[in-house]
Motif scaffolding. Structure first.
Motif, PDB file in Angstrom:
ATOM      1  N   GLN A   1       0.814  -1.215   0.000  1.00 25.44           N
ATOM      2  CA  GLN A   1       0.000   0.000   0.000  1.00 25.44           C
ATOM      3  C   GLN A   1       0.852   1.272   0.000  1.00 25.44           C
ATOM      4  N   ALA A   2       1.942   1.285   0.752  1.00 24.90           N
ATOM      5  CA  ALA A   2       2.794   2.484   0.817  1.00 24.90           C
ATOM      6  C   ALA A   2       3.405   2.803  -0.546  1.00 24.90           C
ATOM      7  N   ILE A   3       3.830   1.796  -1.258  1.00 22.76           N
ATOM      8  CA  ILE A   3       4.416   2.014  -2.586  1.00 22.76           C
ATOM      9  C   ILE A   3       3.332   2.483  -3.550  1.00 22.76           C
ATOM     10  N   ARG A   4       2.172   1.860  -3.472  1.00 21.48           N
ATOM     11  CA  ARG A   4       1.057   2.268  -4.332  1.00 21.48           C
ATOM     12  C   ARG A   4       0.711   3.734  -4.097  1.00 21.48           C
ATOM     13  N   ALA A   5       0.658   4.135  -2.842  1.00 19.60           N
ATOM     14  CA  ALA A   5       0.327   5.523  -2.516  1.00 19.60           C
ATOM     15  C   ALA A   5       1.386   6.477  -3.062  1.00 19.60           C
ATOM     16  N   SER A   6       2.649   6.082  -2.971  1.00 22.83           N
ATOM     17  CA  SER A   6       3.734   6.930  -3.485  1.00 22.83           C
ATOM     18  C   SER A   6       3.646   7.079  -5.000  1.00 22.83           C
ATOM     19  N   ILE A   7       3.375   5.976  -5.695  1.00 23.31           N
ATOM     20  CA  ILE A   7       3.264   6.027  -7.154  1.00 23.31           C
ATOM     21  C   ILE A   7       2.103   6.930  -7.557  1.00 23.31           C
ATOM     22  N   ILE A   8       0.988   6.790  -6.885  1.00 21.54           N
ATOM     23  CA  ILE A   8      -0.176   7.626  -7.201  1.00 21.54           C
ATOM     24  C   ILE A   8       0.145   9.092  -6.946  1.00 21.54           C
ATOM     25  N   SER A   9       0.814   9.375  -5.843  1.00 22.19           N
ATOM     26  CA  SER A   9       1.176  10.760  -5.523  1.00 22.19           C
ATOM     27  C   SER A   9       2.076  11.364  -6.603  1.00 22.19           C
ATOM     28  N   VAL A  10       3.070  10.608  -7.029  1.00 21.68           N
ATOM     29  CA  VAL A  10       3.964  11.081  -8.096  1.00 21.68           C
ATOM     30  C   VAL A  10       3.175  11.256  -9.389  1.00 21.68           C
ATOM     31  N   GLY A  11       2.324  10.304  -9.696  1.00 21.02           N
ATOM     32  CA  GLY A  11       1.513  10.388 -10.909  1.00 21.02           C
ATOM     33  C   GLY A  11       0.618  11.619 -10.929  1.00 21.02           C
ATOM     34  N   LEU A  12       0.034  11.934  -9.800  1.00 19.66           N
ATOM     35  CA  LEU A  12      -0.814  13.128  -9.725  1.00 19.66           C
ATOM     36  C   LEU A  12       0.007  14.402  -9.903  1.00 19.66           C
TER      37      LEU A  12
END
Length: 112
Positions: free
Chosen positions: A70-81
Motif C-alpha cells: 500500500q505504501a508504494i502504491r500511494a507513493s506512485i499515485i502521488s507522483v503520478g498526480l
C-alpha cells in the motif's frame, strides 16, 4: 507489421516484465526530449502519450487487486498526480517530466 510484432515478441521473451515496463518510460522520455526542439504537434503528441502512460499507471496502481504494498502504491499515485498537474500547465516543465520518468525507469530496472 506482423514481422515487427514477431521480432518484438522474440526480444521481449529475454527481458523481465519490469525491464519492459522501464522501456515504456524510456520511450516516453525520448519523445519528450525530441519535442523540446520540434513543432507544436510533436510536443502535443509527446505530452499526450506521457499523460496516457501516467493515467494508466495510476489506474493500475489504484486497482484493489494490485499486489504492491500500500505504501508504494500511494507513493506512485502521488507522483503520478504531480506529473498530471505539471502536464496541465500551459508550458509543462519537460525536464521535470523526463526526470520523473527516468527515476521510475531506473527503479523498475533495479534488481529486486
Amino acid at each position: 507489421m506482423a514481422d515487427a510484432t514477431r521480432a518484438y515478441a522474440a526480444s521481449s521473451a529475454h527481458r523481465s516484465a519490469r525491464e519492459q515496463e522501464a522501456d515504456v518510460f524510456r520511450r516516453a522520455n525520448v519523445a519528450l526530449r525530441q519535442s523540446a526542439t520540434a513543432g507544436a504537434a510533436t510536443r502535443a503528441r509527446a505530452l499526450a502519450d506521457n499523460g496516457r502512460l501516467w493515467t494508466t499507471l495510476i489506474d493500475l496502481t489504484r486497482d484493489p487487486q494490485n499486489q504492491l504494498p500500500q505504501a508504494i502504491r500511494a507513493s506512485i499515485i502521488s507522483v503520478g498526480l504531480a506529473v498530471q498537474r505539471e502536464m496541465q500547465n500551459e508550458t509543462p516543465d519537460l525536464e521535470f517530466l523526463v526526470n520523473v520518468n527516468e527515476n521510475l525507469a531506473l527503479g523498475l530496472s533495479a534488481r529486486p
